[in-house]
Design a protein around this motif. Structure first.
Motif, PDB file in Angstrom:
ATOM      1  N   LEU A   1       0.822  -1.209   0.000  1.00  0.00           N
ATOM      2  CA  LEU A   1       0.000   0.000   0.000  1.00  0.00           C
ATOM      3  C   LEU A   1       0.855   1.257   0.000  1.00  0.00           C
ATOM      4  CD1 LEU A   1      -2.732  -1.188   2.513  1.00  0.00           C
ATOM      5  CD2 LEU A   1      -2.792  -1.249   0.017  1.00  0.00           C
ATOM      6  N   THR A   2       2.145   1.097   0.271  1.00  0.00           N
ATOM      7  CA  THR A   2       3.123   2.173   0.136  1.00  0.00           C
ATOM      8  C   THR A   2       4.357   1.588  -0.546  1.00  0.00           C
ATOM      9  OG1 THR A   2       4.054   1.734   2.345  1.00  0.00           O
ATOM     10  CG2 THR A   2       2.314   3.406   2.203  1.00  0.00           C
TER      11      THR A   2
ATOM     12  N   ALA B   1       3.067   0.409  -4.747  1.00  0.00           N
ATOM     13  CA  ALA B   1       1.802   0.834  -4.143  1.00  0.00           C
ATOM     14  C   ALA B   1       0.663   0.943  -5.158  1.00  0.00           C
ATOM     15  CB  ALA B   1       1.988   2.162  -3.421  1.00  0.00           C
ATOM     16  N   THR B   2       0.958   1.401  -6.369  1.00  0.00           N
ATOM     17  CA  THR B   2      -0.103   1.549  -7.375  1.00  0.00           C
ATOM     18  C   THR B   2      -0.779   0.217  -7.650  1.00  0.00           C
ATOM     19  OG1 THR B   2       0.984   3.433  -8.431  1.00  0.00           O
ATOM     20  CG2 THR B   2      -0.629   2.230  -9.745  1.00  0.00           C
ATOM     21  N   ASN B   3       0.015  -0.791  -7.942  1.00  0.00           N
ATOM     22  CA  ASN B   3      -0.551  -2.102  -8.219  1.00  0.00           C
ATOM     23  C   ASN B   3      -1.037  -2.793  -6.962  1.00  0.00           C
ATOM     24  OD1 ASN B   3      -0.522  -2.330 -11.027  1.00  0.00           O
ATOM     25  ND2 ASN B   3       1.650  -2.822 -11.052  1.00  0.00           N
ATOM     26  N   GLY B   4      -0.453  -2.455  -5.820  1.00  0.00           N
ATOM     27  CA  GLY B   4      -0.968  -2.986  -4.568  1.00  0.00           C
ATOM     28  C   GLY B   4      -2.404  -2.548  -4.343  1.00  0.00           C
ATOM     29  N   LEU B   5      -2.691  -1.289  -4.675  1.00  0.00           N
ATOM     30  CA  LEU B   5      -4.054  -0.778  -4.535  1.00  0.00           C
ATOM     31  C   LEU B   5      -4.994  -1.445  -5.533  1.00  0.00           C
ATOM     32  CD1 LEU B   5      -6.025   1.190  -3.193  1.00  0.00           C
ATOM     33  CD2 LEU B   5      -5.322   2.912  -4.877  1.00  0.00           C
TER      34      LEU B   5
ATOM     35  N   TYR C   1      -2.136  -6.157   5.877  1.00  0.00           N
ATOM     36  CA  TYR C   1      -1.045  -5.353   6.428  1.00  0.00           C
ATOM     37  C   TYR C   1      -0.269  -4.756   5.256  1.00  0.00           C
ATOM     38  CZ  TYR C   1      -1.635  -7.429  11.086  1.00  0.00           C
ATOM     39  OH  TYR C   1      -2.136  -7.836  12.300  1.00  0.00           O
ATOM     40  N   ASP C   2       0.250  -3.562   5.433  1.00  0.00           N
ATOM     41  CA  ASP C   2       1.051  -2.899   4.403  1.00  0.00           C
ATOM     42  C   ASP C   2       2.493  -3.392   4.481  1.00  0.00           C
ATOM     43  OD1 ASP C   2       2.287  -1.217   2.629  1.00  0.00           O
ATOM     44  OD2 ASP C   2       2.067   0.603   3.845  1.00  0.00           O
TER      45      ASP C   2
ATOM     46  N   ALA D   1      11.441  -8.288   2.962  1.00  0.00           N
ATOM     47  CA  ALA D   1      11.662  -8.702   4.352  1.00  0.00           C
ATOM     48  C   ALA D   1      10.467  -8.350   5.223  1.00  0.00           C
ATOM     49  CB  ALA D   1      12.926  -8.054   4.902  1.00  0.00           C
ATOM     50  N   ARG D   2       9.896  -7.174   4.986  1.00  0.00           N
ATOM     51  CA  ARG D   2       8.718  -6.761   5.741  1.00  0.00           C
ATOM     52  C   ARG D   2       7.521  -7.661   5.392  1.00  0.00           C
ATOM     53  NH1 ARG D   2       6.823  -5.117  10.358  1.00  0.00           N
ATOM     54  NH2 ARG D   2       5.060  -3.666  10.235  1.00  0.00           N
TER      55      ARG D   2
END
Length: 403
Positions: free
Chosen positions: A39-40, A44-48, A81-82, A88-89
């Motif tokens: 989401l960031t 982020a664009t394709n995540g949205l 979760y973002d 790694a995150r």
């Protein structure tokens, strides 16, 4: 705490089973799917686009009565979760979803790199994951038993552009190719498919560059393109890379007879750079004119219209959203086929899925990739519309932008 979203307001936390199966994490009458999503960060664009595809499918399925397991109807919800576009995150958050939040059923993240980071986590805990955005063929050579993908694999994305370039001349060996790719697993697989085709036709590669990690500048490559004048330019760098390429092709007045790149629609290059993007060839996993349908979403055109109604900011819906909805639909079918919440029983039901959907046919190989659906190629027209290219004669070629 990192940004946390839930697609439905949930009731009291309960752990229940169904039809005498082993207990699994379900909250009241709601089945929770989990996803670490970008989401960031650079994805982020394709995540949205992906998140909206998931949420739209959840809304449609729930409105139609939800999912029936053990004689009871359940709603679907997604806990997000973002992952900040950081592998790694993403792995950390996937483990949090499974270990702390008790999620037993995963939807994938955005991009092959993120799936590569998360798949070992879901595999470790025996949690099935149906993903829609990781196309790298290397994901399906690791022996994973809990990873399933609804989309076509990435080596197919731009190989067709090389076929089209070859068809444009009586001497394919005379074609001179320039390439610029991100260094992530997806783009490297796209490159491998392109290189195989270049070698098949005996074409000459005159530029073979890697895009910078932040995908914010490809002027070095484009300077060489202007000097060497290739016949075709191939670019793959997700949405940010496509946007950078279109912007700098415009700024630097680069004119190549044929330009093909991934993620045109998601980056909205036809809207932001209508003159420059005219003639761009854009691979797509799905088209709204596809003659496929299913009982839940109807035809491809009906899904497209419904999604646009739910999210009216879209003039052209990116395939990332469509395939995200298809992944949620697979979960519904698998739960109902399994008639169970047991992870391994549901996993086996996913593996046995064979269905026609608005997105196309879905059937998983023993490695987890979808072997029933092809890729498509579209070309941006002078009016910024997309036209499906089914044969070379359908193209406007050579591309000619007069600066």
């Amino acid at each position: 705490m990192k940004k946390e979203l839930l697609s439905l307001t949930l009731g009291a936390m309960l752990t229940v089973g169904a039809a005498g199966t082993a207990a699994a994490k379900v909250e009241g009458d709601t089945i929770i799917l989990g996803s670490s999503i970008s989401l960031t960060g650079k994805y982020a664009t394709n995540g949205l686009h992906t998140q909206r595809g998931y949420d739209y499918a959840v809304d449609v399925i729930n409105a139609a009565g939800g999912v029936k397991v053990g004689g009871k109807s359940y709603k679907l919800a997604v806990k997000y979760y973002d992952d900040e576009s950081t592998p790694a995150r993403g792995a950390q958050l996937a483990e949090r979803l499974i270990q702390q939040d008790g999620v037993d059923y995963m939807l994938g993240p955005y991009s092959s790199g993120m799936v590569k980071a998360i798949a070992p986590v879901s595999e470790k805990f025996g949690v099935p994951m149906v993903e829609a955005e990781g196309a790298s063929r290397s994901l399906f050579t690791q022996g994973y038993k809990y990873l399933f993908a609804v989309l076509s694999t990435s080596e197919q994305y731009l190989a067709t552009a090389i076929d089209m370039a070859a068809a444009s001349t009586s001497d394919p060996k005379s074609i001179r190719v320039a390439m610029a790719f991100e260094g992530d697993p997806f783009s490297m697989d796209v490159r491998a498919g392109v290189v195989d085709k270049i070698n098949e036709y005996g074409m000459k590669t005159i530029i073979d560059d890697q895009l910078p990690a932040d995908l914010s500048d490809m002027s070095t490559t484009l300077t060489k393109v202007k000097a060497l004048k290739p016949d075709i330019l191939i670019v793959s760098g997700h949405s940010k890379g496509a946007a950078t390429a279109a912007r700098q092709i415009d700024e630097m007045k680069v004119n190549v007879p044929m330009i093909a790149m991934t993620h045109c629609e998601a980056a909205k290059v036809q809207e932001k750079f209508p003159k420059t993007s005219t003639g761009f060839l854009c691979p797509t996993q799905w088209v709204e004119t596809l003659s496929k349908s299913d009982p839940m979403f109807g035809s491809a055109a009906e899904w497209n219209a419904g999604f646009k109604k739910a999210y009216p900011s879209y003039t052209s819906v990116p395939y990332q959203s469509a395939q995200a909805s298809a992944a949620v639909y697979v979960w519904k079918e698998a739960f109902e086929a399994a008639n169970s919440f047991d992870k391994d029983t549901v996993r086996d039901a996913i593996a046995a899925v064979e269905m026609e959907t608005f997105y196309g046919d879905i059937k998983f190989s023993e490695n987890g990739n979808n072997i029933a659906k092809p890729m498509f190629m579209r070309q941006i027209g002078a009016d910024s519309s997309y036209s499906l290219v089914e044969k070379f004669g359908d193209m406007t070629f050579p591309r000619n932008v007069n600066y």
